[in-house]
Design a protein around this motif. Sequence first.
Motif, PDB file in Angstrom:
ATOM      1  N   THR A  41       0.838  -1.187   0.000  1.00 45.31           N
ATOM      2  CA  THR A  41       0.000   0.000   0.000  1.00 45.31           C
ATOM      3  C   THR A  41       0.881   1.248   0.000  1.00 45.31           C
ATOM      4  O   THR A  41       1.828   1.359   0.760  1.00 45.31           O
ATOM      5  CB  THR A  41      -0.905   0.015   1.243  1.00 45.31           C
ATOM      6  OG1 THR A  41      -1.793  -1.095   1.192  1.00 45.31           O
ATOM      7  CG2 THR A  41      -1.728   1.291   1.307  1.00 45.31           C
ATOM      8  N   MET A  42       0.553   2.189  -0.875  1.00 47.70           N
ATOM      9  CA  MET A  42       1.349   3.404  -0.992  1.00 47.70           C
ATOM     10  C   MET A  42       0.528   4.615  -0.574  1.00 47.70           C
ATOM     11  O   MET A  42      -0.644   4.738  -0.925  1.00 47.70           O
ATOM     12  CB  MET A  42       1.827   3.578  -2.438  1.00 47.70           C
ATOM     13  CG  MET A  42       2.747   4.748  -2.666  1.00 47.70           C
ATOM     14  SD  MET A  42       3.526   4.653  -4.309  1.00 47.70           S
ATOM     15  CE  MET A  42       2.081   4.837  -5.367  1.00 47.70           C
ATOM     16  N   SER A  43       1.147   5.504   0.183  1.00 47.56           N
ATOM     17  CA  SER A  43       0.534   6.764   0.573  1.00 47.56           C
ATOM     18  C   SER A  43       1.029   7.864  -0.356  1.00 47.56           C
ATOM     19  O   SER A  43       2.237   7.990  -0.593  1.00 47.56           O
ATOM     20  CB  SER A  43       0.914   7.083   2.027  1.00 47.56           C
ATOM     21  OG  SER A  43       0.406   8.337   2.412  1.00 47.56           O
ATOM     22  N   PHE A  44       0.111   8.654  -0.901  1.00 47.51           N
ATOM     23  CA  PHE A  44       0.444   9.754  -1.798  1.00 47.51           C
ATOM     24  C   PHE A  44      -0.136  11.028  -1.206  1.00 47.51           C
ATOM     25  O   PHE A  44      -1.347  11.133  -1.018  1.00 47.51           O
ATOM     26  CB  PHE A  44      -0.130   9.477  -3.185  1.00 47.51           C
ATOM     27  CG  PHE A  44      -0.083  10.650  -4.125  1.00 47.51           C
ATOM     28  CD1 PHE A  44       1.038  11.467  -4.215  1.00 47.51           C
ATOM     29  CD2 PHE A  44      -1.170  10.931  -4.943  1.00 47.51           C
ATOM     30  CE1 PHE A  44       1.082  12.548  -5.082  1.00 47.51           C
ATOM     31  CE2 PHE A  44      -1.145  11.998  -5.827  1.00 47.51           C
ATOM     32  CZ  PHE A  44      -0.020  12.814  -5.887  1.00 47.51           C
ATOM     33  N   ASN A  45       0.727  11.994  -0.868  1.00 46.89           N
ATOM     34  CA  ASN A  45       0.286  13.203  -0.188  1.00 46.89           C
ATOM     35  C   ASN A  45       0.843  14.452  -0.842  1.00 46.89           C
ATOM     36  O   ASN A  45       1.963  14.451  -1.368  1.00 46.89           O
ATOM     37  CB  ASN A  45       0.700  13.170   1.285  1.00 46.89           C
ATOM     38  CG  ASN A  45      -0.165  12.232   2.100  1.00 46.89           C
ATOM     39  OD1 ASN A  45      -1.191  12.624   2.639  1.00 46.89           O
ATOM     40  ND2 ASN A  45       0.240  10.975   2.187  1.00 46.89           N
ATOM     41  N   ILE A  46       0.053  15.521  -0.761  1.00 49.30           N
ATOM     42  CA  ILE A  46       0.425  16.839  -1.265  1.00 49.30           C
ATOM     43  C   ILE A  46       0.422  17.815  -0.094  1.00 49.30           C
ATOM     44  O   ILE A  46      -0.530  17.836   0.698  1.00 49.30           O
ATOM     45  CB  ILE A  46      -0.599  17.351  -2.302  1.00 49.30           C
ATOM     46  CG1 ILE A  46      -0.802  16.348  -3.440  1.00 49.30           C
ATOM     47  CG2 ILE A  46      -0.219  18.731  -2.818  1.00 49.30           C
ATOM     48  CD1 ILE A  46       0.299  16.276  -4.419  1.00 49.30           C
ATOM     49  N   CYS A  47       1.455  18.635   0.031  1.00 53.93           N
ATOM     50  CA  CYS A  47       1.445  19.719   1.011  1.00 53.93           C
ATOM     51  C   CYS A  47       0.715  20.905   0.398  1.00 53.93           C
ATOM     52  O   CYS A  47       1.128  21.426  -0.640  1.00 53.93           O
ATOM     53  CB  CYS A  47       2.865  20.110   1.410  1.00 53.93           C
ATOM     54  SG  CYS A  47       2.917  21.465   2.606  1.00 53.93           S
ATOM     55  N   VAL A  48      -0.377  21.325   1.025  1.00 55.54           N
ATOM     56  CA  VAL A  48      -1.202  22.424   0.524  1.00 55.54           C
ATOM     57  C   VAL A  48      -0.826  23.753   1.182  1.00 55.54           C
ATOM     58  O   VAL A  48      -0.770  24.795   0.543  1.00 55.54           O
ATOM     59  CB  VAL A  48      -2.702  22.128   0.764  1.00 55.54           C
ATOM     60  CG1 VAL A  48      -3.581  23.285   0.300  1.00 55.54           C
ATOM     61  CG2 VAL A  48      -3.110  20.831   0.068  1.00 55.54           C
ATOM     62  N   ARG A  49      -0.541  23.686   2.474  1.00 58.28           N
ATOM     63  CA  ARG A  49      -0.255  24.909   3.231  1.00 58.28           C
ATOM     64  C   ARG A  49       0.697  24.573   4.376  1.00 58.28           C
ATOM     65  O   ARG A  49       0.548  23.537   5.028  1.00 58.28           O
ATOM     66  CB  ARG A  49      -1.548  25.475   3.810  1.00 58.28           C
ATOM     67  CG  ARG A  49      -1.412  26.808   4.528  1.00 58.28           C
ATOM     68  CD  ARG A  49      -1.453  27.951   3.556  1.00 58.28           C
ATOM     69  NE  ARG A  49      -1.689  29.223   4.220  1.00 58.28           N
ATOM     70  CZ  ARG A  49      -1.981  30.343   3.575  1.00 58.28           C
ATOM     71  NH1 ARG A  49      -2.074  30.330   2.263  1.00 58.28           N
ATOM     72  NH2 ARG A  49      -2.172  31.464   4.235  1.00 58.28           N
ATOM     73  N   SER A  50       1.644  25.470   4.643  1.00 60.02           N
ATOM     74  CA  SER A  50       2.571  25.270   5.756  1.00 60.02           C
ATOM     75  C   SER A  50       2.983  26.621   6.317  1.00 60.02           C
ATOM     76  O   SER A  50       3.863  27.286   5.784  1.00 60.02           O
ATOM     77  CB  SER A  50       3.805  24.485   5.300  1.00 60.02           C
ATOM     78  OG  SER A  50       4.683  24.255   6.383  1.00 60.02           O
ATOM     79  N   ASP A  51       2.296  27.035   7.374  1.00 61.07           N
ATOM     80  CA  ASP A  51       2.618  28.265   8.089  1.00 61.07           C
ATOM     81  C   ASP A  51       2.986  27.893   9.516  1.00 61.07           C
ATOM     82  O   ASP A  51       2.158  27.345  10.251  1.00 61.07           O
ATOM     83  CB  ASP A  51       1.423  29.220   8.109  1.00 61.07           C
ATOM     84  CG  ASP A  51       1.111  29.794   6.743  1.00 61.07           C
ATOM     85  OD1 ASP A  51       2.041  29.835   5.908  1.00 61.07           O
ATOM     86  OD2 ASP A  51      -0.034  30.191   6.510  1.00 61.07           O
ATOM     87  N   GLY A  52       4.196  28.154   9.911  1.00 62.66           N
ATOM     88  CA  GLY A  52       4.636  27.785  11.244  1.00 62.66           C
ATOM     89  C   GLY A  52       5.776  26.805  11.163  1.00 62.66           C
ATOM     90  O   GLY A  52       6.651  26.903  10.300  1.00 62.66           O
TER      91      GLY A  52
END
Length: 273
Positions: free
Chosen positions: A175-186
């Motif tokens: 099983t593979m996890s595929f993720n996108i970073c949408v926002r990163s403040d902090g």
Amino acid sequence: MESAADDFDIGIVENLLRDGHHDGAIAYVVRGAVPAAVCETVHANFRTIISVEGTQRALDDIIKADQVGATQFKKSGQEYALNTARLQVSMLSLFDGLSADETSRFMLDDELRTGFLARGLHFGPARFKSTYSNYCTIRAWLRNGEMSLQPHEDISQVEAARADEFEIQTTGQNTMSFNICVRSDGSGGAVRVWDLRPSPTTRRSLGLHDTGYPYPAEFVEDIPHTTIVLEPGDSYFLNASFLHGVEPVVGERITAGRFVGLSDDDHRVMFWT
């Protein structure tokens, strides 16, 4: 292992699915995979939905997050399908203001579909009876103790799909996890990956064979680990059979994701959430 978006390599993704690694690497990071304007639009829509409807994740003591989109965790295929259908209006609203092409770019659909097709593989959402899986799930990570997402693996929950023959049961052990970073403040929010793929015996001994979450902190404290740090627009593909989690978040960190698996007949790559 990583590359820029222009050098995206579908062969690495296929190797992660088939073999669980690519030349020994279990993660593939794609920098700048999603345009900044697309991420900003999705972020604004996400915040509007949360402000009006609240989180779509059931409140519990396991994971604390503002969430839009259905998840299969601890659900049968029937339950997941019903929840997916119930939340479709909100999911569509996530992409208000974006064209169909921009929406496809958000989860790299075109790159994945054409890349897999060239290799003789069909790519699309997992099927349950007459319905299909949720498109993606998007979350803002909240404080959840020592980590925003505790150590876990994502193979155990596939076992539960066998009960009512949800199609993801055919995806084997990678099983593979595929993720996108949408926002990163902090600060914080890096993905921590431990160098351990728990065996079925280990999963059963900890009572986690059907969920994979959470592994005790003391279980992983002496296991070597690496971290994956994403900026908005970056993505990663990870062999989610290995233990991984999300480090504590200070500020706002929002990610969108789905799972991906290769059917055991080697003809179909499917995704679900």
